[in-house]
Design a protein around this motif. Structure first.
Motif, PDB file in Angstrom:
ATOM      1  N   UNK A 117       0.856  -1.187   0.000  1.00  0.00           N
ATOM      2  CA  UNK A 117       0.000   0.000   0.000  1.00  0.00           C
ATOM      3  C   UNK A 117       0.891   1.236   0.000  1.00  0.00           C
ATOM      4  N   UNK A 118       0.600   2.170  -0.887  1.00  0.00           N
ATOM      5  CA  UNK A 118       1.344   3.435  -0.959  1.00  0.00           C
ATOM      6  C   UNK A 118       0.996   4.268   0.272  1.00  0.00           C
ATOM      7  N   UNK A 119       1.940   4.455   1.193  1.00  0.00           N
ATOM      8  CA  UNK A 119       1.625   5.134   2.458  1.00  0.00           C
ATOM      9  C   UNK A 119       1.258   6.610   2.288  1.00  0.00           C
ATOM     10  N   UNK A 120       1.847   7.288   1.322  1.00  0.00           N
ATOM     11  CA  UNK A 120       1.533   8.708   1.126  1.00  0.00           C
ATOM     12  C   UNK A 120       0.115   8.901   0.593  1.00  0.00           C
ATOM     13  N   UNK A 177       0.652  -9.116   1.921  1.00  0.00           N
ATOM     14  CA  UNK A 177       0.079  -8.270   0.876  1.00  0.00           C
ATOM     15  C   UNK A 177      -1.417  -8.081   1.086  1.00  0.00           C
ATOM     16  N   UNK A 178      -1.981  -7.066   0.476  1.00  0.00           N
ATOM     17  CA  UNK A 178      -3.417  -6.840   0.593  1.00  0.00           C
ATOM     18  C   UNK A 178      -4.208  -7.899  -0.185  1.00  0.00           C
ATOM     19  N   UNK A 186     -10.195  -9.152  -0.196  1.00  0.00           N
ATOM     20  CA  UNK A 186     -11.101  -8.667   0.853  1.00  0.00           C
ATOM     21  C   UNK A 186     -10.589  -7.342   1.419  1.00  0.00           C
ATOM     22  N   UNK A 187      -9.285  -7.227   1.589  1.00  0.00           N
ATOM     23  CA  UNK A 187      -8.696  -5.991   2.092  1.00  0.00           C
ATOM     24  C   UNK A 187      -8.948  -4.856   1.103  1.00  0.00           C
ATOM     25  N   UNK A 188      -8.737  -5.117  -0.169  1.00  0.00           N
ATOM     26  CA  UNK A 188      -8.954  -4.095  -1.197  1.00  0.00           C
ATOM     27  C   UNK A 188     -10.429  -3.693  -1.256  1.00  0.00           C
ATOM     28  N   UNK A 208      -0.659  -5.558   6.859  1.00  0.00           N
ATOM     29  CA  UNK A 208      -0.547  -5.058   5.483  1.00  0.00           C
ATOM     30  C   UNK A 208       0.267  -3.770   5.446  1.00  0.00           C
ATOM     31  N   UNK A 209       0.007  -2.859   6.368  1.00  0.00           N
ATOM     32  CA  UNK A 209       0.725  -1.590   6.359  1.00  0.00           C
ATOM     33  C   UNK A 209       2.198  -1.747   6.734  1.00  0.00           C
ATOM     34  N   UNK A 210       2.522  -2.812   7.473  1.00  0.00           N
ATOM     35  CA  UNK A 210       3.918  -3.097   7.829  1.00  0.00           C
ATOM     36  C   UNK A 210       4.609  -3.951   6.763  1.00  0.00           C
TER      37      UNK A 210
END
Length: 72
Positions: free
Chosen positions: A6-9, A46-47, A50-52, A40-42
């Protein structure tokens, strides 16, 4: 290694626009466990689809696919 991260910005921009200040609130709006968001954020996993789908619920009307960045 996950295929996507996931693109954090961009995620921070989406979160700010929706007033989501904590990972727990993001998880609640997505309908997933806070531990899933954390993993996922760490970049520990991967996403999933369901996460998406949860991102689409949390950020209605936004291009959530633009949050995905392929890993190298």
């Amino acid at each position: 290694m996950p295929a996507y991260t996931i693109d954090p910005d961009r995620l921070a921009t989406y979160r700010e626009a929706e007033g989501i200040t904590t990972d727990a609130e993001l998880a609640r709006r997505m309908g997933v466990e806070p531990s899933t968001v954390s993993r996922v954020l760490a970049h520990r996993t991967g996403p999933s689809t369901r996460f998406i789908a949860g991102l689409a619920t949390a950020f209605p009307g936004r291009d959530v696919m633009s949050l995905l960045t392929p890993t190298k």
